[in-house]
Motif scaffolding. Structure first.
Motif, PDB file in Angstrom:
ATOM      1  N   ARG A   8       6.801   7.166  -3.785  1.00 19.18           N
ATOM      2  CA  ARG A   8       6.111   7.248  -2.298  1.00 19.18           C
ATOM      3  C   ARG A   8       4.513   8.040  -2.730  1.00 19.18           C
ATOM      4  N   TYR A  11       2.537   5.388  -4.924  1.00 21.17           N
ATOM      5  CA  TYR A  11       1.942   4.367  -4.182  1.00 21.17           C
ATOM      6  C   TYR A  11       1.003   4.841  -2.857  1.00 21.17           C
ATOM      7  N   ARG A  15      -2.923   3.526  -3.087  1.00 29.09           N
ATOM      8  CA  ARG A  15      -3.637   2.730  -1.976  1.00 29.09           C
ATOM      9  C   ARG A  15      -4.957   3.555  -1.559  1.00 29.09           C
ATOM     10  N   ALA A 128       5.786   1.058   0.266  1.00 28.92           N
ATOM     11  CA  ALA A 128       6.200   0.170  -0.665  1.00 28.92           C
ATOM     12  C   ALA A 128       7.367  -0.620  -0.153  1.00 28.92           C
ATOM     13  N   ASP A 130      10.432  -3.845  -1.789  1.00 32.41           N
ATOM     14  CA  ASP A 130      10.964  -4.550  -2.655  1.00 32.41           C
ATOM     15  C   ASP A 130      11.438  -6.097  -2.429  1.00 32.41           C
ATOM     16  N   ARG A 135      12.370  -0.859   1.686  1.00 34.51           N
ATOM     17  CA  ARG A 135      11.093  -0.343   1.748  1.00 34.51           C
ATOM     18  C   ARG A 135      11.012   1.195   1.689  1.00 34.51           C
ATOM     19  N   SER A 159       2.187  -4.845   4.386  1.00 35.12           N
ATOM     20  CA  SER A 159       1.779  -4.283   2.991  1.00 35.12           C
ATOM     21  C   SER A 159       0.726  -4.582   2.643  1.00 35.12           C
ATOM     22  N   SER A 161       0.146  -4.283  -0.828  1.00 33.41           N
ATOM     23  CA  SER A 161       0.544  -4.524  -2.099  1.00 33.41           C
ATOM     24  C   SER A 161       1.500  -5.528  -2.201  1.00 33.41           C
ATOM     25  N   LEU A 164       7.836  -4.279  -5.288  1.00 34.38           N
ATOM     26  CA  LEU A 164       8.588  -3.879  -6.570  1.00 34.38           C
ATOM     27  C   LEU A 164       9.557  -5.088  -6.695  1.00 34.38           C
ATOM     28  N   THR A 182       2.050  -9.566   3.159  1.00 35.85           N
ATOM     29  CA  THR A 182       1.081  -8.840   2.190  1.00 35.85           C
ATOM     30  C   THR A 182      -0.187  -9.755   2.169  1.00 35.85           C
TER      31      THR A 182
END
Length: 190
Positions: A8, A11, A15, A128, A130, A135, A159, A161, A164, A182
Motif C-alpha cells: 500500500r 504504490y 502514484r 493496486a 492483481d 485489490r 487504476s 497502473s 501485480l 487501466t
C-alpha cells in the motif's frame, strides 16, 4: 514476504510521483477505455467515489460526466465513511453538499440518502490490484463491507497502473473485482 501495508505504502508513493501531465494522460486513457468497454445506457444507478486530488487518484468525475451524458436518467451515488466502519450513501444531485474530511476524502455532509439496492455498477477505489481481481485499498475495509451488501452490482476498479501478478494476502473479507480499468486495458475477472 512483503505485506499489504508495505505494498500500500509503496504504490501510494509511486502514484504521487506522477507528473500532472502524465496523470492527465492516464485519466484520459482510462476514460477512453471505460467508454469502449461499458455501455452506460444499460445502467440505472452508478456508485462512485469522489477522487482525492492530492493523492492523485483516478479522476472519477470524468467517467461519471461522460456516463451521464450517455444516459441522462442515470442516478449517481457516492458515499461517506461512518465511525462504525460502514459507508452511508447519497444521491449526487443539487442538494448534495460535499466537504473534505480529516483524511483528505471528499464526502457528503448533506444530501438525499440513496437506496443501495438500486446500484448496478460501482467504481471501486484502489491502490493496486492483481490479475485475478484482488485489490489493495486504503486498509479499513469500508468498500469490502459495502460490496458484500450489493452482490448483484458490477464491481469495477479503476487504476492508473497495470496489475501485480498476484496479491497473496486476500482473505474471506475481501471482495474481488469483476473488472479493472487501466489506461491501456480493461481487465475482466472470473
Amino acid at each position: 514476504m512483503v505485506d499489504k501495508n508495505v505494498l500500500r505504502k509503496v504504490y501510494l508513493e509511486k502514484r504521487l510521483t506522477l507528473s500532472d501531465d502524465e496523470l492527465e494522460t492516464r485519466n484520459i486513457n482510462i476514460l477512453k477505455q471505460t467508454l469502449a468497454h461499458f455501455d452506460f445506457s444499460q445502467y440505472k444507478c452508478i456508485h462512485t467515489f469522489l477522487s482525492m486530488v492530492e493523492k492523485k487518484e483516478v479522476n472519477t468525475h470524468l467517467i461519471v460526466a461522460k456516463a451521464t451524458d450517455v444516459n441522462e436518467a442515470l442516478t449517481v451515488v457516492t458515499s461517506k465513511t461512518l465511525k462504525d466502519g460502514q459507508l452511508e450513501h447519497y444521491i449526487v444531485d443539487d442538494d448534495l453538499r460535499v466537504e473534505t474530511n480529516k483524511w483528505g476524502i471528499p464526502q457528503p455532509v448533506q444530501g438525499t440518502l440513496a437506496d443501495i439496492s438500486k446500484i448496478d455498477i460501482v467504481l471501486v477505489p484502489l491502490i493496486a490490484f492483481d490479475k485475478v481481481g484482488h485489490r489493495i485499498g486504503y486498509g479499513k475495509g469500508y468498500y469490502d463491507r459495502f460490496l458484500k451488501k450489493i452482490p448483484h452490482a458490477t464491481k469495477v476498479g479503476v487504476s492508473l497502473s497495470p496489475p501485480l501478478d498476484l496479491i497473496p494476502y486476500s482473505n474471506e473479507h475481501d471482495v474481488e473485482l469483476d473488472f479493472c480499468i487501466t489506461p491501456h486495458k480493461v481487465y475482466k475477472f472470473q
